[in-house]
Write a protein that holds these residues in place. Structure first.
Motif, short mmCIF file in Angstrom:
data_model
loop_
_atom_site.label_atom_id
_atom_site.label_comp_id
_atom_site.label_asym_id
_atom_site.label_seq_id
_atom_site.Cartn_x
_atom_site.Cartn_y
_atom_site.Cartn_z
N ASP A 194 34.69 42.16 39.40
CA ASP A 194 35.18 41.90 40.76
C ASP A 194 36.04 43.05 41.28
O ASP A 194 36.21 43.24 42.48
N LEU A 195 36.57 43.86 40.36
CA LEU A 195 37.32 45.06 40.73
C LEU A 195 36.42 46.30 40.72
O LEU A 195 36.51 47.15 41.62
N LEU B 164 38.75 47.61 31.20
CA LEU B 164 39.15 46.63 32.21
C LEU B 164 38.06 46.49 33.27
O LEU B 164 37.76 45.37 33.72
N CYS B 165 37.45 47.61 33.66
CA CYS B 165 36.39 47.56 34.67
C CYS B 165 35.21 46.71 34.20
O CYS B 165 34.60 45.98 34.98
N GLU C 39 35.49 44.22 32.08
CA GLU C 39 35.97 42.83 32.05
C GLU C 39 36.12 42.25 33.44
O GLU C 39 36.03 41.04 33.62
N ARG C 40 36.35 43.13 34.43
CA ARG C 40 36.61 42.65 35.79
C ARG C 40 35.64 43.31 36.78
O ARG C 40 36.02 44.18 37.56
N LEU D 23 47.25 41.18 39.60
CA LEU D 23 45.91 41.07 38.99
C LEU D 23 45.85 39.98 37.93
O LEU D 23 44.77 39.58 37.50
N LEU E 286 46.70 40.04 34.76
CA LEU E 286 46.19 40.47 33.46
C LEU E 286 47.07 39.93 32.35
O LEU E 286 48.29 39.84 32.48
#
Length: 677
Positions: A481-482, A475-476, A478-479, A458, A460
């Motif tokens: 795309d995930l 994190l979700c 920030e990302r 990933l 990170l």
């Protein structure tokens, strides 16, 4: 003692670990000192010295419980840190070790034979009474090649084998973490440390440069370590030679292209071996193996721990005489008393069978009621669900009595792959899970990567304190795309299954909930999925303190006691000095759970627990007393937790919980629970 101009500090400390300084505390100390700014050494009473960064040197000191060891360093701070770490037990339970089970075996007999019979007395390692045929299992031997490549080729082959062994052991560690216990997971974590021993790697490469091929070089080095540990005058530490043998076998299999050994039998048997490695034991299938008996080993061996976790009777330390028992002989194994009876007469066999049936009848009471709804003695319903990550594991969980899946950790879709799982891959997995549930609730936790769960691909950024950094819902955000593909996959399944529940991890602010829920609603409306239950995990103290505000909007709370405990007590649950103090029954943690449960009840919402405390028989009583109405546990513990709760009325558990809230610490609460039976 110190030939340099630097000042040397030293201090004596007593080894408090009841089982001595074995592999797991040695692993924790080795990890700790690698973060310090100065080397630290331990010296035993014979003057033998070990570098604390080197596992084999530490184990080679043979430090028994009560041994005095001298800690030596040129850094006063490093010395103090290590002394405190050793004195703390490095995560071990410092309760006095239990006596030799053989000494009081007479009172523990599950079967008392009449008449003459051959009886071998060993050490009880895992309870149970079984009757079956013996099958001898021989240690793995390797046919070593004579051909030798170039130094570069042999070194590269050795490096590849180390990597392959690491992947195999890590997979076993993850499987133990998901399906078994923390103890079993820690065993394989210790194996990873043994594999990473820099001296063993260096010694192997030295032999390769001297003209040995990689297989011969590594086997020679590892066999030397095995012999050194076996010679240590401390049974618990000498038993770690089996762990080194286990790690050696993984590397040798990779070097020689050999598949891991499997057991293939036509009917269930009793396995007899000189010793079994933890990997051997973990690969055993309960439907194929009735019990384990070994010539060597002890009740604290890692194989014994795994056998207990599997519910497989085991007797160890029987001596080499058991190796002479002919294959196919009938045995009666008394795992409680540590006894092995050979070739009973027809009358004795009938008697043993009757004793076995009586024992099974007692155990079957809980098993027979496993499909009943979880509830207290006065009928208050408590949903007992299971933590399950894979669709293929659902049928077994339901058969064990699980009333749903209270936690599906979706990060395993990432941890078990070398690339990001796309929307279709995720949908396929969630759909298979939902279908396998047969209408029972499935609670899916959105991606919780970070902290102790890292995914290299990933990309990170490294964080010095990952537990307080970008993890979970952060994190979700920030990302996307995930996050968005995962939400889409879940919503697509929710169109066809009405048992889908979703919860967001690491919610710390009300705005976290609002933002996550808004993203979900946008995706759900775009896909045309119906409204389904959405909750939040209470892992951060701020979430518990905001529970009254959150309860107006969420459909449910799920408390992650592992993280809530470490954040509340400011104790890293992975820290070697503090892990054994990070107890979820600490009154401060219970207070936050109480606040959450009261807020939920006020707004007619329910509260579950999916952390380790849910599967703790004593802690579960407190949780229900505080108002928790769903417990999600490892599947094998479902029947046990149901049986425990059936013994008490809700008012009894509420009174117990209130007493616990008034105490000053976790130790006092554990004493209260110990007295409550």
């Amino acid at each position: 003692m110190n030939t340099s101009n630097n000042k040397t500090y030293q201090q004596n400390v007593i080894i408090p670990n009841p089982l001595g300084f074995h592999a797991r505390p040695a692993t924790q100390l080795s990890k700790l000192v690698k973060k310090l700014d100065a080397p630290v050494f331990l010296e035993n009473s014979d003057g033998k010295r070990a570098n604390t960064r080197k596992m084999f040197e530490l184990l080679g000191l043979g430090l028994a419980s009560g041994s005095v060891v001298t800690v030596i360093s040129e850094s006063q701070e490093a010395l103090t840190t290590v002394v405190k770490a050793i004195a703390s037990g490095l995560g071990d339970d410092l309760s006095p070790a239990k006596g030799n089970p053989a000494k009081d075996s007479q009172s523990k007999l599950l079967w008392q034979p009449q008449g003459d019979i051959i009886c071998h007395q060993g050490v009880a390692a895992s309870d149970g009474l079984v009757i079956g045929k013996i099958m001898h299992y021989r240690q793995q031997h390797f046919a070593l090649p004579d051909t030798v490549g170039t130094v570069a080729e042999e070194t590269a082959a050795f490096r590849r084998a180390l990597q392959a062994a690491e992947e195999t052991i890590e997979a076993m560690r993850q499987a133990a973490s998901e399906k078994a216990s923390a103890d079993q997971s820690e065993i394989f974590a210790a194996h990873l440390s043994l594999l990473d021993d820099k001296d063993m790697v260096a010694d192997t490469i030295t032999l390769i440069t001297q003209g040995e091929n990689a297989a011969k070089a590594y086997k020679k080095v590892s066999d030397t370590r095995i012999a050194e540990l076996s010679a240590v005058d401390n049974a618990n530490i000498a038993a770690r030679a089996t762990d080194v043998r286990d790690v050696r076998n993984h590397v040798m299999n990779a070097l020689l292209g050999i598949d891991a050994r499997q057991f293939h039998v036509k009917a269930p048997v009793i396995i007899c071996a000189e010793d079994l490695t933890p990997s051997d034991t973990a690969r055993l299938k309960p439907e194929q193996v009735l019990a384990i008996i070994t010539a060597l080993g002890g009740p604290t061996s890692h194989s014994a721990i795994i056998a207990r976790g599997m519910g497989m009777p085991a007797v160890v330390a029987l001596g080499n005489k058991i190796r002479a028992i002919p294959d196919g002989s009938t045995l009666v194994i008394d795992g409680n008393a540590g006894r092995v009876y050979v070739n009973p007469s027809d009358e004795q066999l009938t008697s043993a069978q009757q004793a076995k049936e009586k024992l099974q009848a007692a155990l079957a009471k809980n098993w027979a009621r496993r499909m009943e709804a979880g509830q207290t003695a006065d009928g208050t319903l408590i949903n007992i669900s299971a933590n399950v990550n894979h669709p293929e594991d659902v049928p077994a969980a339901l058969d064990l009595g699980a009333e749903g899946v209270g936690l599906m950790r979706t990060e395993f879709l990432y941890l078990e792959r070398d690339c990001i799982p796309d929307e279709e891959v995720q949908e396929k997995t969630y759909r298979a899970m939902a279908q396998a549930m047969q209408g029972k609730p499935l609670i899916i936790r959105t991606l919780d990567i970070g902290g102790d769960k890292e995914v290299d691909y990933l990309g990170l950024a490294h964080e010095d304190n990952a537990f307080l950094g970008i993890r979970g819902i952060r994190l979700c955000f920030e990302r996307p795309d995930l996050f968005i593909p995962q939400l889409r996959a879940i919503c697509r399944v929710a169109k066809d299954f009405d048992n889908i529940h979703l919860m967001f991890p690491m919610i710390g602010k009300f705005s976290d909930w609002q933002r996550a829920k808004a993203l979900l609603d946008d995706v759900r409306e775009e896909i045309g999925a119906p409204v389904f239950p959405v909750g939040v995990m209470v892992e951060v103290p701020s979430a518990a303190l905001l529970a009254n505000s959150l309860a107006k909007h969420v459909d449910f709370f799920s408390i992650g006691t592992n993280d809530l405990t470490q954040y509340t007590l400011a104790m890293d649950r992975m820290h070697p000095l503090l892990a054994n103090q990070a107890d979820a029954v600490h009154p401060a943690v219970l207070c936050l759970i109480n606040i959450t449960a009261q807020a939920a009840a006020k707004h007619d919402k329910w509260v579950g627990v999916c952390g380790g405390a849910a599967g703790d028989k004593d802690a579960a009583k407190l949780l229900v007393g505080l108002g928790v109405r769903e417990l999600s546990v490892p599947a094998p513990q479902v029947a046990t937790i149901k049986a425990v709760l059936r013994h008490y009325t809700l008012s009894e558990l509420q009174t117990l919980a209130q007493k616990a809230l008034a105490l000053g610490g976790a130790v006092a609460v554990r004493e209260l629970l110990k007295a409550h039976h």
